[in-house]
Design a protein around this motif. Structure first.
Motif, PDB file in Angstrom:
ATOM      1  N   ILE A  65      45.179  41.360   8.312  1.00 52.85           N
ATOM      2  CA  ILE A  65      44.655  42.665   7.912  1.00 52.85           C
ATOM      3  C   ILE A  65      44.689  42.753   6.400  1.00 52.85           C
ATOM      4  O   ILE A  65      45.743  42.586   5.776  1.00 52.85           O
ATOM      5  CB  ILE A  65      45.479  43.818   8.514  1.00 52.85           C
ATOM      6  CG1 ILE A  65      45.396  43.792  10.042  1.00 52.85           C
ATOM      7  CG2 ILE A  65      45.002  45.158   7.972  1.00 52.85           C
ATOM      8  CD1 ILE A  65      46.246  44.845  10.721  1.00 52.85           C
ATOM      9  N   GLU A  66      43.513  43.019   5.840  1.00 50.51           N
ATOM     10  CA  GLU A  66      43.391  43.254   4.403  1.00 50.51           C
ATOM     11  C   GLU A  66      42.937  44.691   4.225  1.00 50.51           C
ATOM     12  O   GLU A  66      42.092  45.177   4.975  1.00 50.51           O
ATOM     13  CB  GLU A  66      42.373  42.290   3.805  1.00 50.51           C
ATOM     14  CG  GLU A  66      42.768  40.835   3.978  1.00 50.51           C
ATOM     15  CD  GLU A  66      41.696  39.868   3.504  1.00 50.51           C
ATOM     16  OE1 GLU A  66      40.798  40.272   2.744  1.00 50.51           O
ATOM     17  OE2 GLU A  66      41.761  38.694   3.912  1.00 50.51           O
ATOM     18  N   THR A  67      43.508  45.381   3.243  1.00 48.30           N
ATOM     19  CA  THR A  67      43.158  46.773   3.012  1.00 48.30           C
ATOM     20  C   THR A  67      43.046  47.033   1.515  1.00 48.30           C
ATOM     21  O   THR A  67      43.842  46.495   0.733  1.00 48.30           O
ATOM     22  CB  THR A  67      44.191  47.723   3.652  1.00 48.30           C
ATOM     23  OG1 THR A  67      43.903  49.070   3.275  1.00 48.30           O
ATOM     24  CG2 THR A  67      45.607  47.388   3.248  1.00 48.30           C
ATOM     25  N   PRO A  68      42.089  47.867   1.103  1.00 50.93           N
ATOM     26  CA  PRO A  68      41.960  48.172  -0.329  1.00 50.93           C
ATOM     27  C   PRO A  68      43.168  48.925  -0.876  1.00 50.93           C
ATOM     28  O   PRO A  68      43.403  48.933  -2.077  1.00 50.93           O
ATOM     29  CB  PRO A  68      40.689  49.023  -0.413  1.00 50.93           C
ATOM     30  CG  PRO A  68      40.325  49.388   0.976  1.00 50.93           C
ATOM     31  CD  PRO A  68      41.042  48.472   1.896  1.00 50.93           C
ATOM     32  N   ASP A  69      43.977  49.535   0.002  1.00 51.16           N
ATOM     33  CA  ASP A  69      45.178  50.228  -0.455  1.00 51.16           C
ATOM     34  C   ASP A  69      46.234  49.259  -0.988  1.00 51.16           C
ATOM     35  O   ASP A  69      47.104  49.650  -1.759  1.00 51.16           O
ATOM     36  CB  ASP A  69      45.794  51.041   0.692  1.00 51.16           C
ATOM     37  CG  ASP A  69      44.908  52.201   1.116  1.00 51.16           C
ATOM     38  OD1 ASP A  69      44.048  52.622   0.323  1.00 51.16           O
ATOM     39  OD2 ASP A  69      45.078  52.678   2.253  1.00 51.16           O
TER      40      ASP A  69
ATOM     41  N   PHE B 113      48.115  40.908   1.839  1.00 51.16           N
ATOM     42  CA  PHE B 113      47.537  41.137   3.162  1.00 51.16           C
ATOM     43  C   PHE B 113      48.649  41.029   4.199  1.00 51.16           C
ATOM     44  O   PHE B 113      49.732  40.501   3.928  1.00 51.16           O
ATOM     45  CB  PHE B 113      46.425  40.128   3.463  1.00 51.16           C
ATOM     46  CG  PHE B 113      46.842  38.690   3.341  1.00 51.16           C
ATOM     47  CD1 PHE B 113      47.405  38.013   4.417  1.00 51.16           C
ATOM     48  CD2 PHE B 113      46.678  38.011   2.133  1.00 51.16           C
ATOM     49  CE1 PHE B 113      47.800  36.692   4.292  1.00 51.16           C
ATOM     50  CE2 PHE B 113      47.071  36.686   2.009  1.00 51.16           C
ATOM     51  CZ  PHE B 113      47.629  36.024   3.093  1.00 51.16           C
TER      52      PHE B 113
ATOM     53  N   SER C 262      54.101  49.618   6.770  1.00 46.91           N
ATOM     54  CA  SER C 262      52.769  50.093   7.114  1.00 46.91           C
ATOM     55  C   SER C 262      52.639  50.309   8.613  1.00 46.91           C
ATOM     56  O   SER C 262      53.112  49.494   9.408  1.00 46.91           O
ATOM     57  CB  SER C 262      51.720  49.085   6.656  1.00 46.91           C
ATOM     58  OG  SER C 262      50.442  49.492   7.089  1.00 46.91           O
TER      59      SER C 262
ATOM     60  N   LEU D  37      49.926  49.987   9.995  1.00 47.57           N
ATOM     61  CA  LEU D  37      48.911  49.015  10.411  1.00 47.57           C
ATOM     62  C   LEU D  37      49.511  47.912  11.268  1.00 47.57           C
ATOM     63  O   LEU D  37      48.920  47.498  12.261  1.00 47.57           O
ATOM     64  CB  LEU D  37      48.233  48.387   9.188  1.00 47.57           C
ATOM     65  CG  LEU D  37      47.425  49.304   8.289  1.00 47.57           C
ATOM     66  CD1 LEU D  37      46.950  48.539   7.061  1.00 47.57           C
ATOM     67  CD2 LEU D  37      46.265  49.903   9.033  1.00 47.57           C
TER      68      LEU D  37
ATOM     69  N   ARG E 276      40.329  52.455  16.270  1.00 51.76           N
ATOM     70  CA  ARG E 276      40.636  53.711  15.579  1.00 51.76           C
ATOM     71  C   ARG E 276      41.936  54.253  16.160  1.00 51.76           C
ATOM     72  O   ARG E 276      42.171  54.184  17.358  1.00 51.76           O
ATOM     73  CB  ARG E 276      39.515  54.722  15.783  1.00 51.76           C
ATOM     74  CG  ARG E 276      39.776  56.042  15.079  1.00 51.76           C
ATOM     75  CD  ARG E 276      38.674  57.045  15.307  1.00 51.76           C
ATOM     76  NE  ARG E 276      37.454  56.546  14.685  1.00 51.76           N
ATOM     77  CZ  ARG E 276      36.265  57.080  14.895  1.00 51.76           C
ATOM     78  NH1 ARG E 276      36.114  58.088  15.709  1.00 51.76           N
ATOM     79  NH2 ARG E 276      35.201  56.587  14.282  1.00 51.76           N
TER      80      ARG E 276
ATOM     81  N   ILE F 171      43.089  56.279  11.077  1.00 46.08           N
ATOM     82  CA  ILE F 171      43.009  54.931  10.520  1.00 46.08           C
ATOM     83  C   ILE F 171      42.003  54.186  11.376  1.00 46.08           C
ATOM     84  O   ILE F 171      42.137  54.140  12.598  1.00 46.08           O
ATOM     85  CB  ILE F 171      44.369  54.220  10.556  1.00 46.08           C
ATOM     86  CG1 ILE F 171      45.453  55.078   9.895  1.00 46.08           C
ATOM     87  CG2 ILE F 171      44.279  52.857   9.884  1.00 46.08           C
ATOM     88  CD1 ILE F 171      46.868  54.597  10.159  1.00 46.08           C
TER      89      ILE F 171
ATOM     90  N   ILE G  31      39.025  50.786  11.696  1.00 48.78           N
ATOM     91  CA  ILE G  31      38.498  49.517  11.203  1.00 48.78           C
ATOM     92  C   ILE G  31      37.058  49.756  10.790  1.00 48.78           C
ATOM     93  O   ILE G  31      36.211  50.097  11.619  1.00 48.78           O
ATOM     94  CB  ILE G  31      38.583  48.432  12.290  1.00 48.78           C
ATOM     95  CG1 ILE G  31      40.047  48.158  12.616  1.00 48.78           C
ATOM     96  CG2 ILE G  31      37.863  47.171  11.847  1.00 48.78           C
ATOM     97  CD1 ILE G  31      40.247  47.160  13.721  1.00 48.78           C
ATOM     98  N   ASP G  32      36.789  49.622   9.499  1.00 49.49           N
ATOM     99  CA  ASP G  32      35.438  49.844   8.990  1.00 49.49           C
ATOM    100  C   ASP G  32      34.632  48.561   8.920  1.00 49.49           C
ATOM    101  O   ASP G  32      33.426  48.573   9.065  1.00 49.49           O
ATOM    102  CB  ASP G  32      35.491  50.485   7.595  1.00 49.49           C
ATOM    103  CG  ASP G  32      35.999  51.910   7.653  1.00 49.49           C
ATOM    104  OD1 ASP G  32      35.788  52.590   8.674  1.00 49.49           O
ATOM    105  OD2 ASP G  32      36.623  52.354   6.663  1.00 49.49           O
TER     106      ASP G  32
END
Length: 165
Positions: A3-7, A12, A39, A41, A113, A122, A124-125
């Motif tokens: 999982i990679e996130t811009p936050d 990762f 997290s 996540l 989601r 939260i 997954i986009d």
């Protein structure tokens, strides 16, 4: 699962629900640490059984140390379409009474989601189901493990630590 996130652009998450384990990896500093409570996540976005997601969510919450060993319960709410795909909606209740809503893709066997009790969603986009190099899903052998508890222990042994009264 990776999982990679811009936050958290400097690293990762690597999650292996089969072991189970969850790590946060920082390539620039060549370190990794157990994700534990860093997290949500790593506790929620894990492969699940579409007919019983609570079993895996409970296991990952226990791994993170955020829940007692009481059983979780899931109530299937029905099906919804998200991003053109049919998803199964669930209400999950932890052993301590915390609730969340989760939408599981039955083909991927993965949540797409999650809505927490405070209303945070939260999702997954940019999820991709693809074969990737196994090296992207493994901890490099030359990375060192960072343990925040060890730093606290070292500080407590130093002359700067003052015991609370």
């Amino acid at each position: 699962m990776r999982i990679e996130t811009p936050d958290l652009p400097d690293g990762f998450f690597l999650i292996d629900a089969a072991k189970p384990s969850a790590y946060f990896v920082r390539p620039a500093t060549r370190v990794y640490m157990e994700a534990r409570q860093t997290s949500r996540l790593t506790r929620l976005f894990v492969p699940v059984d579409p007919d019983d997601p609570c079993r895996r969510w409970q296991m990952m919450a226990q791994l993170a140390g955020v829940t007692e060993h009481n059983d979780w319960h899931c109530e299937r709410l029905g099906e919804e379409t998200i991003g053109g795909r049919s998803e199964i909606a669930y209400r999950a209740v932890s052993g301590s009474g915390d609730q969340l809503l989760g939408w599981i893709d039955p083909l991927l066997k993965f949540p797409v989601r999650v809505q927490t009790k405070d209303g945070t969603v939260i999702a997954i986009d940019d999820g991709r189901e693809e074969m990737r190099s196994t090296s992207l899903l493994e901890l490099p052998s030359d990375f060192r493990k960072f343990d925040p508890a060890m730093i606290v222990k070292q500080i407590k042994q130093s002359d700067v630590w003052v015991e609370p009264r």
